[in-house]
Design a protein around this motif. Structure first.
Motif, short mmCIF file in Angstrom:
data_model
loop_
_atom_site.label_atom_id
_atom_site.label_comp_id
_atom_site.label_asym_id
_atom_site.label_seq_id
_atom_site.Cartn_x
_atom_site.Cartn_y
_atom_site.Cartn_z
N THR A 59 0.65 17.41 4.11
CA THR A 59 1.29 16.16 3.73
C THR A 59 0.22 15.19 3.26
OG1 THR A 59 2.94 16.52 5.47
CG2 THR A 59 2.85 14.32 4.49
N VAL A 60 0.43 14.54 2.13
CA VAL A 60 -0.59 13.62 1.60
C VAL A 60 -0.03 12.20 1.52
CG1 VAL A 60 -1.72 15.43 0.27
CG2 VAL A 60 0.05 14.06 -0.81
N ALA A 61 -0.92 11.25 1.74
CA ALA A 61 -0.57 9.84 1.58
C ALA A 61 -0.61 9.48 0.10
CB ALA A 61 -1.54 8.97 2.37
N ASP A 62 0.06 8.38 -0.27
CA ASP A 62 -0.02 7.90 -1.65
C ASP A 62 -1.46 7.52 -1.98
OD1 ASP A 62 2.68 8.28 -1.83
OD2 ASP A 62 3.21 6.15 -1.65
N ASN A 63 -1.84 7.72 -3.21
CA ASN A 63 -3.22 7.46 -3.65
C ASN A 63 -3.30 6.07 -4.28
OD1 ASN A 63 -5.81 7.49 -4.54
ND2 ASN A 63 -5.59 9.28 -5.88
N ASP A 64 -3.84 5.12 -3.51
CA ASP A 64 -3.98 3.75 -4.00
C ASP A 64 -5.42 3.43 -4.41
OD1 ASP A 64 -1.26 3.02 -3.48
OD2 ASP A 64 -1.77 2.97 -1.34
N THR A 65 -6.27 4.47 -4.52
CA THR A 65 -7.68 4.21 -4.76
C THR A 65 -8.01 3.93 -6.22
OG1 THR A 65 -8.22 6.55 -5.18
CG2 THR A 65 -8.24 5.79 -2.87
N GLY A 66 -7.09 4.28 -7.13
CA GLY A 66 -7.36 4.11 -8.55
C GLY A 66 -8.16 5.23 -9.16
N ALA A 67 -8.46 6.28 -8.37
CA ALA A 67 -9.25 7.42 -8.88
C ALA A 67 -8.70 8.70 -8.30
CB ALA A 67 -10.72 7.26 -8.51
N GLU A 68 -8.90 9.79 -9.00
CA GLU A 68 -8.53 11.09 -8.44
C GLU A 68 -9.40 11.39 -7.23
OE1 GLU A 68 -8.52 14.24 -11.28
OE2 GLU A 68 -7.27 13.16 -12.72
N ARG A 69 -8.86 12.18 -6.31
CA ARG A 69 -9.63 12.52 -5.11
C ARG A 69 -9.34 13.96 -4.71
NH1 ARG A 69 -6.55 8.46 -0.79
NH2 ARG A 69 -4.45 9.38 -0.96
N SER A 70 -10.27 14.54 -3.96
CA SER A 70 -10.09 15.92 -3.51
C SER A 70 -10.77 16.10 -2.16
CB SER A 70 -10.66 16.91 -4.53
OG SER A 70 -12.06 16.73 -4.67
N THR A 71 -10.34 17.11 -1.45
CA THR A 71 -10.92 17.44 -0.16
C THR A 71 -10.71 18.93 0.09
OG1 THR A 71 -11.03 16.80 2.17
CG2 THR A 71 -8.84 16.97 1.19
N VAL A 72 -11.29 19.44 1.17
CA VAL A 72 -11.19 20.86 1.51
C VAL A 72 -10.72 21.00 2.96
CG1 VAL A 72 -12.49 23.00 1.88
CG2 VAL A 72 -12.94 21.60 -0.14
N ILE A 73 -9.74 21.86 3.18
CA ILE A 73 -9.28 22.22 4.51
C ILE A 73 -9.70 23.66 4.78
CG2 ILE A 73 -7.23 22.62 5.94
CD1 ILE A 73 -5.87 20.42 4.20
N ILE A 74 -10.25 23.92 5.96
CA ILE A 74 -10.73 25.26 6.29
C ILE A 74 -9.84 25.87 7.36
CG2 ILE A 74 -12.68 26.62 7.15
CD1 ILE A 74 -14.51 24.35 6.21
N VAL A 75 -9.39 27.11 7.11
CA VAL A 75 -8.61 27.87 8.08
C VAL A 75 -9.50 29.00 8.60
CG1 VAL A 75 -6.54 29.25 8.48
CG2 VAL A 75 -6.47 27.32 6.88
N THR A 76 -9.68 29.07 9.93
CA THR A 76 -10.59 30.04 10.54
C THR A 76 -9.85 30.89 11.56
OG1 THR A 76 -12.43 28.48 10.29
CG2 THR A 76 -12.76 30.33 11.79
N ALA A 77 -10.05 32.20 11.47
CA ALA A 77 -9.50 33.15 12.45
C ALA A 77 -10.62 34.09 12.84
CB ALA A 77 -8.32 33.91 11.88
N GLY A 78 -11.09 33.99 14.08
CA GLY A 78 -12.22 34.80 14.49
C GLY A 78 -13.44 34.47 13.64
N SER A 79 -14.00 35.48 13.00
CA SER A 79 -15.18 35.26 12.15
C SER A 79 -14.84 35.14 10.67
CB SER A 79 -16.17 36.41 12.36
OG SER A 79 -15.54 37.66 12.14
N ALA A 80 -13.54 35.14 10.33
CA ALA A 80 -13.12 35.01 8.92
C ALA A 80 -12.61 33.60 8.66
CB ALA A 80 -12.02 36.03 8.61
N SER A 81 -12.77 33.14 7.43
CA SER A 81 -12.28 31.80 7.08
C SER A 81 -11.94 31.75 5.60
CB SER A 81 -13.32 30.73 7.41
OG SER A 81 -14.48 30.89 6.61
N ARG A 82 -11.05 30.79 5.27
CA ARG A 82 -10.72 30.51 3.87
C ARG A 82 -10.61 29.01 3.71
NH1 ARG A 82 -11.99 33.01 -0.12
NH2 ARG A 82 -10.46 31.86 -1.31
#
Length: 472
Positions: free
Chosen positions: A71-94
């Motif tokens: 779920t994302v909040a509305d973007n009031d910054t006036g610029a595009e933005r990005s971030t990364v979410i990491i999913v980890t299971a044991g020693s593997a991740s994406r």
């Protein structure tokens, strides 16, 4: 909201094989008004952890733990933005890359059609409608089908039914008009149903024939439909304001021999001026076209006839030794979106044949694009074995890598002979959004609507999608 297709991350240890499989690994959101995005998660070990990115994105597990809700909040910054979410299971991740546009970036919308049947859907010539159907099976193993028409300008969805397979066993959405008339093949009764925006259904007919015809594509104004009927051989058909007539056939087939299976009309330009079709005799599938001036239809010509070559040879196979005509020419299978909106260009595949050292026929295939105005063919050698998928009026060509089960596409400028990159990058550059890798099958004349397909998240089939302007 826009998505990128699934990938897996995995690590093998001495004890177990650890992996993380996600239905999407990248997504984009509009600047405001977004709905939550559900991402399917499959991991080993089953327990997994989420490392959140920036605070404007919330990542929460579903109650069953097999879905991640973004779920994302509305973007009031006036610029595009990005971030990364990491999913980890044991020693593997994406990683999941999340991008959000600004509030005022309303260039386009991307929508998956994953509720449609695996046989996919269709877009109308101007892009106003997409159509298809969903399918369900009950506890008695009875199938039910629900035709769906979506207004891409407003987002309004029209659903009808569900209809039991005993009434209509829907098998493939073939075409939809700019007036919202959807044609779907009926595997139970043969032929098709045609359903409009009110849910009214009728069965397309061809006066003077016993069998039921199939409509493959229509012009933008709905005046012309093209398709075929099996009456002994396959016969190509043209409906003009509801009145059907056979299109003229070539004197001889693709190999310059007598026809034994016939010809099917497959597509028509949005303006109704160029019709194309294919012969269907074993794997010959030679591509041909007709010019329609509104009162008469010209005799057909083979697409790419400027580079078409016949070479008589002697071959030996299960029939023994016999004469055979090798053909270097342009081919097409059942695709309905090979012609540009004005009919100036036709996308095709140029196939060269030769007898190999083992006595079998060997093929070399290249994407090609035929200009109906200059009657010349451009063969593109840059990508090896590949297929011409679609082309715009201004000569931007869309090429599928490979010749069967195509999952990757390239964009090529026929005017300059320049590679424009893969289709996802081209869309990002020209429309400012992220889409799955995959192939573009159609672009409307004004360039505002795109129809394409990508491998689905489970890797077991294809999902259609479309790009359209912001909702009105």
């Amino acid at each position: 909201m826009f998505l990128l297709s699934s990938l897996s991350g995995c690590v093998k240890t001495e004890e177990t094989f650890h992996y993380v499989k996600l239905s999407q690994v990248a997504c984009s959101f509009d600047g405001d008004g977004n709905t939550p995005l559900a991402i399917t998660v499959e991991t080993s070990p089953a327990a997994y952890e989420i490392t959140p990115g920036d605070t404007w994105v919330k990542a929460e597990k579903s109650e069953e733990d097999n879905t991640l809700i973004l779920t994302v909040a509305d973007n009031d910054t006036g610029a595009e933005r990005s971030t990364v979410i990491i999913v980890t299971a044991g020693s593997a991740s994406r990683e999941i890359t999340v991008q959000q546009l600004t509030r005022d970036n309303r260039n386009a919308r991307y929508r998956k059609l994953d509720t449609f049947s695996s046989m996919g859907g269709a877009m109308s010539p101007s892009g106003k409608y997409v159509g298809g159907f969903s399918e369900q099976v009950d506890e008695n193993n009875m199938w039910y089908f629900t035709p769906i028409i979506i207004d891409t300008e407003t987002g309004e969805k029209h659903e009808f039914g569900p209809y039991p397979q005993s009434l209509y066993a829907l098998s493939e959405a073939n075409a939809i008009t700019d007036q919202g008339l959807l044609f779907i093949s009926d595997g139970q009764n043969g032929g098709q149903i045609a359903i409009d925006l009110t849910g009214n259904i009728f069965i397309p007919e061809a006066a003077g024939y016993t069998n039921k015809p199939e409509v493959s594509q229509t012009s933008s104004d709905g005046k012309y439909w093209v398709g075929y009927i099996q009456a002994g051989m396959f016969k190509p058909l043209l409906w003009t304001e509801g009145t059907v007539a056979e299109l003229p056939m070539p004197a001889l087939n693709y190999r310059n021999e007598e026809f034994w299976a016939g010809v099917l009309a497959r597509g028509i330009s949005a303006n109704g001026e160029i019709i194309y079709g294919t012969s269907w005799e074993n794997d010959d599938c030679g591509m041909l076209y007709w010019k329609n001036n509104g009162t008469t239809v010209e005799e057909p010509r083979w697409v790419g006839d400027d580079i078409r070559r016949l070479t008589p040879v002697i071959v030996e196979d299960w029939m023994g030794e016999h004469e055979y005509n090798l053909v270097d020419g342009c081919i097409c299978t059942a695709e309905i979106t090979k012609v540009s909106p004005s009919g100036k260009w036709i996308a095709t595949t140029y196939r060269k044949e030769e007898v190999g050292s083992d006595g079998f026929i060997a093929y070399v295939q290249r994407p090609a694009f035929y200009n109906t105005e200059t009657e010349t063919t451009t063969v593109v050698e840059d990508y090896g074995e590949a297929t011409g998928m679609h082309v715009t009026d201004d000569g931007i060509a869309f090429i599928g890598i490979g010749t069967m089960f195509i999952t990757e596409g390239k964009v090529y400028d026929l005017n300059t002979g320049t590679d424009l990159g893969n289709m996802a990058d081209w869309v990002a550059e020209n429309y400012g959004i992220i889409i799955p890798g995959g192939v573009i099958e159609y672009i409307s004349a004004d360039g505002r609507y795109i129809f394409g397909t990508s491998v689905n998240a489970l890797g077991g089939g294809f999902d259609d999608w479309y790009i359209a302007p912001p909702l009105q």
